[in-house]
Design an enzyme around this catalytic site. Sequence first.
Site, PDB file in Angstrom:
ATOM      1  CE1 TYR A 158       7.722   7.515  10.808  1.00 34.34           C
ATOM      2  CE2 TYR A 158       7.967   9.896  10.781  1.00 34.34           C
ATOM      3  CZ  TYR A 158       7.710   8.716  10.120  1.00 34.34           C
ATOM      4  OH  TYR A 158       7.465   8.720   8.770  1.00 34.34           O
ATOM      5  CB  SER A 186      -0.927   0.018   1.227  1.00 39.14           C
ATOM      6  OG  SER A 186      -0.172   0.080   2.426  1.00 39.14           O
ATOM      7  CG  PHE A 219       3.819  11.676   0.141  1.00 39.09           C
ATOM      8  CD1 PHE A 219       3.792  11.304  -1.192  1.00 39.09           C
ATOM      9  CD2 PHE A 219       4.809  12.536   0.572  1.00 39.09           C
ATOM     10  CE1 PHE A 219       4.746  11.768  -2.079  1.00 39.09           C
ATOM     11  CE2 PHE A 219       5.780  13.007  -0.302  1.00 39.09           C
ATOM     12  CZ  PHE A 219       5.745  12.623  -1.641  1.00 39.09           C
ATOM     13  CG  ASP A 225       2.990  -4.878   3.278  1.00 40.75           C
ATOM     14  OD1 ASP A 225       2.411  -4.990   4.377  1.00 40.75           O
ATOM     15  OD2 ASP A 225       3.152  -3.789   2.709  1.00 40.75           O
ATOM     16  CG  LEU A 253       4.954   6.672   0.390  1.00 42.76           C
ATOM     17  CD1 LEU A 253       6.114   7.235   1.212  1.00 42.76           C
ATOM     18  CD2 LEU A 253       4.419   7.722  -0.570  1.00 42.76           C
ATOM     19  CG  ASP A 300       8.037  -9.192  11.403  1.00 40.62           C
ATOM     20  OD1 ASP A 300       8.505  -8.028  11.321  1.00 40.62           O
ATOM     21  OD2 ASP A 300       7.768  -9.735  12.494  1.00 40.62           O
ATOM     22  CB  VAL A 301      11.210  -5.509   7.871  1.00 43.87           C
ATOM     23  CG1 VAL A 301      10.598  -5.507   6.479  1.00 43.87           C
ATOM     24  CG2 VAL A 301      10.539  -4.481   8.776  1.00 43.87           C
TER      25      VAL A 301
END
Length: 259
Positions: A165, A15, A198, A36, A17, A57-58
């Site tokens: 963040y 989804s 964005f 993803d 970007l 899962d990164v």
Amino acid sequence: MDLANTAAVVTGGASGLGAATARALAAKGVKVAIFDLQADKGEALADEIGGLFCKVDVTSDDSVDAGFAAARTAHGQERILVNCAGTGNAAKTAGRSKQDGSIKHFPLDAFDRIIQINLVGTFRCLAKSAAGMLTLEPGDDGERGAIVNTASAAAEDGQMGQAAYSASKAGVVGMTLPIARDLMSEGIRVNTILPGIFDTPLLAAAPQQVRDALAASVPFPKRLGRPEEFAALALTMIECGYFNGEDVRLDGAIRMAPR
């Protein structure tokens, strides 16, 4: 880099970007694997673009390794990696509760989670992809691959509550040049995009007055960024062989206010 018939991996590609970038790469003839956790959206997009979805899962070595193994079995070794997987949260570093006046600080487990996904997850995918790219024969100018990371305007002017963040995204910016230097003798380029506000699925759920206010805060053009504009810059970074070691804001000249 000539994109036709090359292979790419886009993390967070189901989804926003990432999805726009996956579509743009596929339109250039690239074989795209989407990493993803959103299986329904990822599989639908993979079907749309003739690509492959891998539930990844990164934050997990095993999950990322399995994703790359599946992508490389289907498409061959990737020459392109675009890291879009990420998330955010918001909490003040320390403050008083409005309910009872008690003093609380940013939950450290919540802070660590953002670092693990946005920063360590980006590096995990990048390092494993670069190692795979080393097995490729170099092409024009000795090039083996190109990597694009996603940071944020918050890396440079984060707002209240964005300590985790902003730290995670500043880390992505900070590691871009050292990694480009690490990989320079191997013909792998590394760049990072710092998007501003964005129009992603996260903002799509916001009330219209909130969206309008955010758009009005952008100097020019006074609108939210379009995912296709992010994808266009990512493609430029990939295709232009002299683009290396750069961190580029894509934000309509906005500088975020404290809140």
